[in-house]
Write an enzyme that holds these catalytic residues in place. Structure first.
Site, PDB file in Angstrom:
ATOM      1  N   GLY A   1      42.697  44.143  35.919  1.00 62.37           N
ATOM      2  CA  GLY A   1      40.799  44.560  35.587  1.00 62.37           C
ATOM      3  C   GLY A   1      40.116  44.171  34.471  1.00 62.37           C
ATOM      4  O   GLY A   1      39.868  43.300  34.238  1.00 62.37           O
ATOM      5  N   GLY A   2      40.436  45.158  33.753  1.00 63.55           N
ATOM      6  CA  GLY A   2      40.501  45.580  31.714  1.00 63.55           C
ATOM      7  C   GLY A   2      40.453  44.166  31.462  1.00 63.55           C
ATOM      8  O   GLY A   2      39.224  43.311  31.058  1.00 63.55           O
TER       9      GLY A   2
ATOM     10  N   GLU B   1      49.658  48.260  42.782  1.00 61.71           N
ATOM     11  CA  GLU B   1      48.549  49.254  42.372  1.00 61.71           C
ATOM     12  C   GLU B   1      49.346  50.336  42.230  1.00 61.71           C
ATOM     13  O   GLU B   1      48.074  51.830  42.579  1.00 61.71           O
ATOM     14  CB  GLU B   1      47.525  49.059  42.014  1.00 61.71           C
ATOM     15  CG  GLU B   1      47.455  46.980  42.071  1.00 61.71           C
ATOM     16  CD  GLU B   1      45.269  46.679  41.514  1.00 61.71           C
ATOM     17  OE1 GLU B   1      45.341  46.244  40.598  1.00 61.71           O
ATOM     18  OE2 GLU B   1      44.997  47.436  41.973  1.00 61.71           O
TER      19      GLU B   1
ATOM     20  N   GLU C   1      40.183  52.201  44.521  1.00 59.54           N
ATOM     21  CA  GLU C   1      38.950  52.752  43.619  1.00 59.54           C
ATOM     22  C   GLU C   1      38.043  52.963  44.847  1.00 59.54           C
ATOM     23  O   GLU C   1      37.107  53.808  45.169  1.00 59.54           O
ATOM     24  CB  GLU C   1      38.187  52.483  42.467  1.00 59.54           C
ATOM     25  CG  GLU C   1      38.549  51.780  41.599  1.00 59.54           C
ATOM     26  CD  GLU C   1      38.371  50.940  40.339  1.00 59.54           C
ATOM     27  OE1 GLU C   1      38.141  49.747  40.415  1.00 59.54           O
ATOM     28  OE2 GLU C   1      39.639  50.334  39.284  1.00 59.54           O
TER      29      GLU C   1
ATOM     30  N   HIS D   1      41.461  48.595  47.620  1.00 54.40           N
ATOM     31  CA  HIS D   1      41.928  48.790  46.248  1.00 54.40           C
ATOM     32  C   HIS D   1      41.419  50.708  45.717  1.00 54.40           C
ATOM     33  O   HIS D   1      40.660  50.853  46.819  1.00 54.40           O
ATOM     34  CB  HIS D   1      40.795  48.600  45.831  1.00 54.40           C
ATOM     35  CG  HIS D   1      40.641  48.568  43.761  1.00 54.40           C
ATOM     36  ND1 HIS D   1      40.419  49.905  42.808  1.00 54.40           N
ATOM     37  CD2 HIS D   1      41.450  47.367  42.974  1.00 54.40           C
ATOM     38  CE1 HIS D   1      40.741  49.167  41.892  1.00 54.40           C
ATOM     39  NE2 HIS D   1      41.622  48.188  42.009  1.00 54.40           N
TER      40      HIS D   1
ATOM     41  N   GLY E   1      43.033  51.420  34.829  1.00 52.21           N
ATOM     42  CA  GLY E   1      42.288  51.534  33.901  1.00 52.21           C
ATOM     43  C   GLY E   1      42.962  52.179  32.666  1.00 52.21           C
ATOM     44  O   GLY E   1      42.116  52.894  32.442  1.00 52.21           O
TER      45      GLY E   1
ATOM     46  N   ASN F   1      40.164  40.561  38.853  1.00 53.99           N
ATOM     47  CA  ASN F   1      39.440  41.689  39.708  1.00 53.99           C
ATOM     48  C   ASN F   1      38.221  42.538  38.766  1.00 53.99           C
ATOM     49  O   ASN F   1      38.242  42.882  37.677  1.00 53.99           O
ATOM     50  CB  ASN F   1      40.204  42.959  40.243  1.00 53.99           C
ATOM     51  CG  ASN F   1      39.511  43.618  41.086  1.00 53.99           C
ATOM     52  OD1 ASN F   1      38.227  43.536  41.389  1.00 53.99           O
ATOM     53  ND2 ASN F   1      39.553  45.230  41.224  1.00 53.99           N
TER      54      ASN F   1
ATOM     55  N   SER G   1      46.892  48.439  33.774  1.00 53.65           N
ATOM     56  CA  SER G   1      46.456  47.996  32.725  1.00 53.65           C
ATOM     57  C   SER G   1      47.447  47.005  31.810  1.00 53.65           C
ATOM     58  O   SER G   1      48.036  46.520  30.871  1.00 53.65           O
ATOM     59  CB  SER G   1      47.523  49.462  31.925  1.00 53.65           C
ATOM     60  OG  SER G   1      46.169  49.759  32.393  1.00 53.65           O
TER      61      SER G   1
ATOM     62  N   LYS H   1      35.832  43.816  39.037  1.00 54.13           N
ATOM     63  CA  LYS H   1      34.666  45.441  39.571  1.00 54.13           C
ATOM     64  C   LYS H   1      33.185  45.078  39.380  1.00 54.13           C
ATOM     65  O   LYS H   1      32.960  43.957  40.038  1.00 54.13           O
ATOM     66  CB  LYS H   1      35.499  46.313  38.481  1.00 54.13           C
ATOM     67  CG  LYS H   1      36.640  46.452  38.494  1.00 54.13           C
ATOM     68  CD  LYS H   1      37.760  47.615  37.940  1.00 54.13           C
ATOM     69  CE  LYS H   1      39.732  47.446  38.626  1.00 54.13           C
ATOM     70  NZ  LYS H   1      39.876  49.013  37.685  1.00 54.13           N
TER      71      LYS H   1
HETATM   72  P1  PGA Z   1      43.032  47.819  35.561  1.00 46.61           P
HETATM   73  O1  PGA Z   1      42.621  47.491  36.971  1.00 46.61           O
HETATM   74  O2  PGA Z   1      43.862  46.513  34.955  1.00 46.61           O
HETATM   75  O3  PGA Z   1      42.611  47.632  34.036  1.00 46.61           O
HETATM   76  O4  PGA Z   1      44.158  48.679  35.035  1.00 46.61           O
HETATM   77  C1  PGA Z   1      43.540  46.894  37.940  1.00 46.61           C
HETATM   78  C2  PGA Z   1      42.472  47.193  39.320  1.00 46.61           C
HETATM   79  O5  PGA Z   1      42.115  47.592  39.222  1.00 46.61           O
HETATM   80  O6  PGA Z   1      43.088  45.445  39.832  1.00 46.61           O
END
Ligand code: PGA
Length: 251
Positions: A235-236, A168, A98, A96, A174, A9, A214, A11
């Protein structure tokens, strides 16, 4: 036997040129050997159609990060299911955290988007998960159950075969602080029980439940070795080819 699914993802990261460079590099690395998992990337809308051209003839699949629930019309700034489909998407991330927190998306809205995605032959990656406060108040399962029940309201067993669930925990997204494999496994098993209750054993056994929050090469193996963790929504760590490949390798 469920094949693991690793999805990135992106973002709101990478412009068109950066996306093209990244996907070109990723594809080179992915095709170096046979991979044990399915791989999905979810870049920004502006990069989708170029992404599709680059990943052609590779095992990498394409997803978007959102859609609107109407077919077309006066919805300034929104993107429809057909639009992302025409750009080459097979998947779309919905629900998600966010979107839920920053853009105030309700379970009911997410349900409409899931139905819309399915109507247009897109496979939703449907995210659920509790906040830190909810975990500390011991209501994780209640929260996940409500998101599951409303988000998947009026979804048939047949439709469920086209949905991926991503657990999640919001406090792990994040933050660098992942759920432990045991914490994640507990909720994944709970979600699989909800699936069994709602859709029967076979559907529950076949549904992919990804963990997100994470995930990085260092923790992926332990998380992915849990019996009910069928992949990762990253994500990251998906923004660097090396770390995304590292996670893919841990399958
Ligand atoms: P992250 O994000 O791996 O940066 O924690 C995961 C996500 O939001 O899908």
């Amino acid at each position: 036997m469920r094949k693991k699914v690793i999805a990135g993802n992106w973002k709101m990261n990478y412009d068109l040129n950066q996306s093209i460079a990244f996907i070109t590099h990723l594809k080179e690395e992915v095709i170096k050997k046979e991979r044990n998992c399915n791989i999905i990337i979810c870049p920004n809308y502006v990069a989708l159609s170029e992404a599709k051209k680059i990943i052609k003839d590779s095992p990498v699949k394409l997803g978007a990060q959102n859609i609107y629930f109407e077919d077309s019309g006066a919805f300034t700034g929104e993107t429809s299911a057909d639009m992302i489909k025409s750009a080459g998407c097979e998947y779309v991330i919905l629900g998600h955290s966010e979107r839920r927190t920053i853009f105030k998306e309700s379970d009911e809205l997410i349900n409409k988007k899931i139905k819309q995605a399915l109507k247009h032959d897109l496979k939703p990656i449907f995210c659920v998960g509790e906040t830190l406060e909810e975990r500390e108040n011991n209501i994780t399962t209640e929260v996940v159950k409500k998101q599951f029940e409303i988000g998947l309201g009026e979804i048939s067993a047949e439709q469920m075969t086209n949905i991926i669930i991503a657990y999640e925990p919001v406090w792990a997204i994040g933050t660098g602080k992942n759920a432990t494999p045991e914490q994640a496994q507990e909720v994944h098993a709970y979600i699989r029980n909800l699936l069994t209750f709602e859709y029967g054993f076979q559907i529950a056994e076949n549904t992919i439940i990804q963990y997100g929050g994470s995930v990085k090469p260092e923790n992926a193996k332990d998380l992915l070795s849990q019996p009910d963790i069928d992949g990762a929504l990253v994500g990251g760590a998906c923004l660097k080819v090396e770390s995304f490949i590292g996670i893919i390798e841990s399958c």
